[in-house]
Design an enzyme around this catalytic site. Structure first.
Site, mmCIF file in Angstrom:
data_model
loop_
_atom_site.group_PDB
_atom_site.id
_atom_site.type_symbol
_atom_site.label_atom_id
_atom_site.label_comp_id
_atom_site.label_asym_id
_atom_site.label_seq_id
_atom_site.Cartn_x
_atom_site.Cartn_y
_atom_site.Cartn_z
ATOM 1 N N ASP A 368 49.962 47.552 36.225
ATOM 2 C CA ASP A 368 48.983 46.525 36.012
ATOM 3 C C ASP A 368 49.030 46.047 34.732
ATOM 4 O O ASP A 368 49.739 46.290 33.795
ATOM 5 C CB ASP A 368 47.708 46.756 36.786
ATOM 6 C CG ASP A 368 47.007 45.604 37.304
ATOM 7 O OD1 ASP A 368 46.433 44.773 36.697
ATOM 8 O OD2 ASP A 368 47.329 45.447 38.693
ATOM 9 N N ASP A 369 47.966 45.083 34.286
ATOM 10 C CA ASP A 369 47.656 44.589 33.049
ATOM 11 C C ASP A 369 47.860 45.502 31.952
ATOM 12 O O ASP A 369 47.430 46.466 32.045
ATOM 13 C CB ASP A 369 46.429 43.846 33.129
ATOM 14 C CG ASP A 369 46.080 43.072 31.935
ATOM 15 O OD1 ASP A 369 46.963 42.907 31.191
ATOM 16 O OD2 ASP A 369 44.991 42.453 31.897
ATOM 17 N N LYS A 478 52.885 41.215 40.522
ATOM 18 C CA LYS A 478 51.532 40.825 41.023
ATOM 19 C C LYS A 478 51.228 39.692 39.923
ATOM 20 O O LYS A 478 51.144 39.793 38.748
ATOM 21 C CB LYS A 478 50.535 42.015 40.717
ATOM 22 C CG LYS A 478 48.897 41.519 40.851
ATOM 23 C CD LYS A 478 48.288 42.905 40.821
ATOM 24 C CE LYS A 478 46.825 42.580 40.733
ATOM 25 N NZ LYS A 478 46.074 43.769 40.535
ATOM 26 N N TRP A 479 50.956 38.467 40.599
ATOM 27 C CA TRP A 479 50.572 37.289 39.885
ATOM 28 C C TRP A 479 49.083 36.989 39.694
ATOM 29 O O TRP A 479 48.632 36.650 41.096
ATOM 30 C CB TRP A 479 51.220 36.134 40.538
ATOM 31 C CG TRP A 479 51.586 34.799 39.792
ATOM 32 C CD1 TRP A 479 50.218 34.084 39.544
ATOM 33 C CD2 TRP A 479 52.455 33.884 39.461
ATOM 34 N NE1 TRP A 479 50.707 32.686 38.971
ATOM 35 C CE2 TRP A 479 51.946 32.710 38.855
ATOM 36 C CE3 TRP A 479 53.858 34.212 39.581
ATOM 37 C CZ2 TRP A 479 52.691 31.821 38.431
ATOM 38 C CZ3 TRP A 479 54.719 33.268 39.117
ATOM 39 C CH2 TRP A 479 54.121 31.913 38.369
ATOM 40 N N ASP A 480 48.468 37.073 38.451
ATOM 41 C CA ASP A 480 47.355 36.906 38.631
ATOM 42 C C ASP A 480 46.769 35.692 38.101
ATOM 43 O O ASP A 480 47.581 34.884 37.370
ATOM 44 C CB ASP A 480 46.504 37.923 37.601
ATOM 45 C CG ASP A 480 45.340 38.544 38.291
ATOM 46 O OD1 ASP A 480 44.420 37.976 38.819
ATOM 47 O OD2 ASP A 480 45.135 39.818 37.943
ATOM 48 N N ASN A 482 42.953 34.367 36.102
ATOM 49 C CA ASN A 482 41.620 34.831 35.779
ATOM 50 C C ASN A 482 40.652 34.143 35.382
ATOM 51 O O ASN A 482 39.885 34.704 34.589
ATOM 52 C CB ASN A 482 41.665 36.370 35.271
ATOM 53 C CG ASN A 482 42.152 37.378 36.082
ATOM 54 O OD1 ASN A 482 41.944 37.443 37.287
ATOM 55 N ND2 ASN A 482 42.910 38.250 35.455
ATOM 56 N N CYS A 528 46.932 37.287 43.220
ATOM 57 C CA CYS A 528 45.620 37.546 42.782
ATOM 58 C C CYS A 528 44.990 36.438 41.951
ATOM 59 O O CYS A 528 45.376 35.908 41.167
ATOM 60 C CB CYS A 528 45.783 38.938 41.980
ATOM 61 S SG CYS A 528 44.394 39.706 41.459
ATOM 62 N N ASP A 550 38.563 42.092 44.029
ATOM 63 C CA ASP A 550 38.253 43.445 43.036
ATOM 64 C C ASP A 550 37.272 44.228 43.419
ATOM 65 O O ASP A 550 37.280 45.358 42.907
ATOM 66 C CB ASP A 550 37.914 42.552 41.558
ATOM 67 C CG ASP A 550 39.373 42.007 40.692
ATOM 68 O OD1 ASP A 550 40.530 42.294 41.204
ATOM 69 O OD2 ASP A 550 39.072 41.669 39.911
HETATM 70 C C1 GLA Z 1 42.034 40.995 37.609
HETATM 71 C C2 GLA Z 1 42.827 41.438 38.806
HETATM 72 C C3 GLA Z 1 42.721 42.923 38.811
HETATM 73 C C4 GLA Z 1 43.408 43.359 37.704
HETATM 74 C C5 GLA Z 1 42.926 42.833 36.331
HETATM 75 C C6 GLA Z 1 43.780 43.134 35.164
HETATM 76 O O1 GLA Z 1 40.740 41.091 37.489
HETATM 77 O O2 GLA Z 1 41.931 41.047 39.960
HETATM 78 O O3 GLA Z 1 43.135 43.488 39.966
HETATM 79 O O4 GLA Z 1 44.714 43.070 37.562
HETATM 80 O O5 GLA Z 1 42.758 41.022 36.605
HETATM 81 O O6 GLA Z 1 43.233 42.361 34.155
#
Ligand code: GLA
Length: 726
Positions: A368-369, A478-480, A482, A528, A550
């Site tokens: 992930d991130d 995984k393409w976010d 936010n 996401c 989340d």
């Molecule tokens: C969002 C996503 C999480 C994770 C974080 C990473 O909140 O929903 O699942 O990937 O970003 O910063």
């Protein structure tokens, strides 16, 4: 023939398995809606909409008998601004001479097999030739030369119709579209409840039901995304209709940006329903010869209540929306490191997680991130899509080979549409972020949004992401996304086109997603947006699964999943077991099994007991994969009906297998009750694998299973599996 046109009576009839949609060409010009609902064989409905006599003050067409017709009171297929129809408009065009009067009249129509693509937009599609039939009605404003093509595609076997509008400029002067809704439906009567899905980050898609009342009501998003706050979905449920019985109409917009879902009940108790791009910060300049495509809306009717409506959406989306090699292929069981490590990881830490995952039977590691730039927390580096070699020594290639060496697949996180002010990319290209000259840009999670309307930005992102995907054996992205969009403006759009920004933004995102999937078709894309902030059919067209929320606490998650299930299938719903506080691992599993199952934890931080329990969960994941992903969902006890416990059931299409899951949210002494299953074959006999007993489908559905013998403490749950016995 699902679509017929009676050329004598000038009536169109669009039939699906269970519904009919009927309208006429009135007086050779207006498209008058006659009926939408349960399938009927005939269409002798001519006098149905005759309401003129009840309307005083309503203006009427000077060439028609004003005791018979007024655009203000007739149910219409398109509601135009400024020419007699005083209800909310579905089309408003600002003409070259500055006024906004719009008047679309019937010109011609075509009926053909198949479904046209909508330029640049996600949309439902047909699998084999002849699966769908389309009616295309051309309407025209003879004063301005604007045309609106109304598209109706019938998915006969799913009781679904898709609607969209193409606006064309056939004149020699430019005009601006100020509002174009994807459909206009004037329903007879107001005896409906409106159901919508509201929420926020960590608490998406809550069910809300309210009776329609006179005037305007509805929901929308102006956040630059379909949003966690109001999903682009609504349903109308006839008064008295329930989960299992009665008229249910579902409406869903295939769009991931600003939307408006609106209803106006007029003085005649007629309910005008529409959905489309939110018009409040939108207009689109159309030069002579140009055309504009509205997003598509999906209309579903069921006479089996909300449950029937949901199951129709699920099947339709599994078959005619989700695409690509992962549409029906078994998706890998994944572990994601986010909740396990957050930003605090390196290659060895990920390798340790992967080793345990492999021994446990998990099939993919998702990083992930935090793997790029100087990203050790969320304050910086979005846009710097270069590997952080302090964390991943030897680069991505080395980590991927180590993970692949274990026999696992590998996935990676991106947030392409964002840019941190503290990033090399921002320092090099400050004008790439969405902003308005002279105004300080708002900040969200320490980040700005990048200008996806720009080709140079999209090329940069494509090349950066490509470098990683081309050179490494990566299976999943995984393409976010936010944050919300504010100070919406682009450095490259001229002033008169700034109001096109939001729509151009999402077209840019769709283009980039499409381009990446075209170049790397094997990639499983999981969308996401802080969880479920873009949990919409537009994204599902690119992304066969979407991270649902989340919030991974099973007792909260179950409510979110119930709300999501109104319209979206289990196969799309990313659902993971995490180390969250409440409930044991059995409940976490039972809840996460309702979706694209996975794990989101650091095995080093959970108990030996929990690790052992997880091993036993994997076999069930494989065993019930098809049942859950492709079976029919029945909501048995919904959180909006019962605060104490919830229950749901999957039944295989052939009705030979079923799984009932019950979660006790709060213990109550009133537990001497029976749960009645649904959707089984009453003639068949089923063995319950847990108690070894054999029951008839009729017994299970009418008498039910006594809950007395099952867990009854807060947070406990159980699942019962039924298999047909001969
Ligand atoms: C969002 C996503 C999480 C994770 C974080 C990473 O909140 O929903 O699942 O990937 O970003 O910063």
């Amino acid at each position: 023939m699902p679509i017929i046109f009676d050329s004598e009576k000038k009536i169109f009839k669009l039939d699906t398995l269970n519904s009919s949609y009927i309208f006429e060409i009135y007086n050779e010009s207006y498209l008058v809606h006659l009926y939408y609902g349960k399938k009927i064989p005939d269409y002798n409905l001519k006098d149905f909409p005759n309401r003129r006599m009840f309307a005083s003050f309503s203006a009427s067409n000077p060439h028609m008998d004003d005791w018979v017709f007024s655009a203000d009171v007739f149910p219409l297929e398109i509601g135009c601004n400024g020419c007699g129809d005083m209800r909310i408009s579905s089309l408003q065009i600002r003409n070259a001479d500055g006024n906004a009067s719009t008047d679309m009249r019937y010109v011609s129509h075509k009926i053909y097999k198949g479904k046209p693509a909508l330029k640049g937009l996600p949309a439902l599609y047909e699998n084999e030739e002849g699966e769908c039939e389309t009616l295309e009605v051309t309407t025209r404003d003879c004063v301005t030369g604007a045309e609106a093509l109304l598209l109706y595609t019938v998915f006969e076997k799913y009781s679904a119709i898709t609607r969209s509008v193409i606006v064309k400029n056939t004149s020699d002067k430019p005009f601006s579209i100020e509002k174009v809704m994807s459909f206009n439906l004037d329903m007879n009567g107001k005896d409906f409840d409106l159901i919508t899905l509201y929420g926020r980050h960590n608490n998406e898609r809550n069910f809300e039901r309210r009776p329609l009342s006179h005037g305007r009501q509805g929901i929308g998003s102006r956040r630059g995304s379909s949003s966690a706050q109001q999903n682009p979905f609504m349903a109308l449920l006839r008064h008295g209709a329930t989960e299992d019985y009665g008229d249910a109409y579902g409406f869903n917009l295939v769009y991931s940006c600003n939307h408006l879902c609106e209803i106006e009940v007029d003085f005649n108790n007629s309910s005008r329903v529409m959905m489309g791009i939110d018009p409040s910060d939108f207009s689109w300049k159309l030069a002579p010869g140009e055309e504009f495509y509205s997003p598509e809306a999906v209309l579903v009717y069921s006479d089996e209540g909300l449950g029937g409506m949901s199951r129709t959406f699920h099947k339709l989306y599994n078959n005619n929306l989700v695409r690509g090699p992962w549409k029906k292929a078994k998706r890998p069981l994944l572990i994601n490191n986010w909740e396990g490590t957050y930003f605090d990881f390196d290659d060895d830490k990920l390798f340790d997680i992967a080793k345990w995952a492999k021994e446990t039977g998990i099939e993919m590691l998702v990083m992930d991130d935090g793997w790029f730039g100087k990203r050790n927390d969320d304050t910086c580096a979005l846009g710097d899509w270069e590997v952080n070699e302090d964390k991943l020594r030897g680069g991505i290639g080395s980590l991927v080979s180590r993970i692949k060496g274990l026999g696992l697949k590998f996935g990676i996180w991106y947030e392409p549409e964002m840019i941190s002010p503290d990033s090399d990319l921002f320092r090099a290209h400050p004008d790439w972020h969405i902003h308005v000259p002279g105004r300080e840009s708002s900040i969200g999670r320490h980040q700005y949004v990048i200008d996806m309307t720009r080709q140079d930005v999209r090329d940069y992102l494509f090349n950066k992401i490509s470098e990683v995907l081309r050179n490494n054996d990566i299976d999943y992205v995984k393409w976010d996304f936010n944050r919300n969009i504010t100070e919406a403006g682009s450095a490259i759009l001229p002033p008169e086109r700034q109001s096109e920004f939001f729509h151009r933004f999402i077209l840019g995102t769709y283009e980039l997603m499409g381009r990446i999937l075209e170049a790397y078709p094997h990639i499983l894309l999981e969308n996401c947006s802080g969880g479920g902030g873009r949990y919409d059919p537009g994204m599902m067209y690119f992304s066969p699964q979407i991270w649902c929320s989340d919030n991974t606490d099973a007792l909260s998650r179950v409510d979110i999943q119930f709300g999501s299930s109104l319209c979206y299938p289990a196969s799309v719903q990313g659902a993971h077991v995490s180390a969250s506080r409440r409930s044991g691992y059995e409940t976490k599993r039972n809840v996460a099994m309702w979706g694209s199952f996975g794990y989101e934890l650091d095995p080093g931080k959970i108990s030996e007991e929990a690790r052992a329990e997880i091993k036993t969960q994997i076999a069930d994941y494989h065993k019930y994969y098809d049942l859950i992903h492709y079976g029919d969902l029945y909501r048995i006890i919904s959180p909006w009906d019962d605060p104490y416990r919830v229950a749901w059931e999957f039944v295989s299409e052939d009705k030979r297998e079923a799984m009932l899951t019950v979660v006790i949210k709060f213990f109550t002494e009133a537990r001497n009750f029976f749960i009645k299953l649904k959707g089984l074959d009453s003639e068949k006999y089923y063995k319950c694998l847990e108690d070894g007993e054999v029951y008839s489908g009729a017994l299970l559905m009418n008498a039910g299973i006594s809950m007395f013998y099952y867990p009854d403490r807060d947070g406990e749950s159980f699942a019962l599996h039924f298999e047909e016995v001969k």
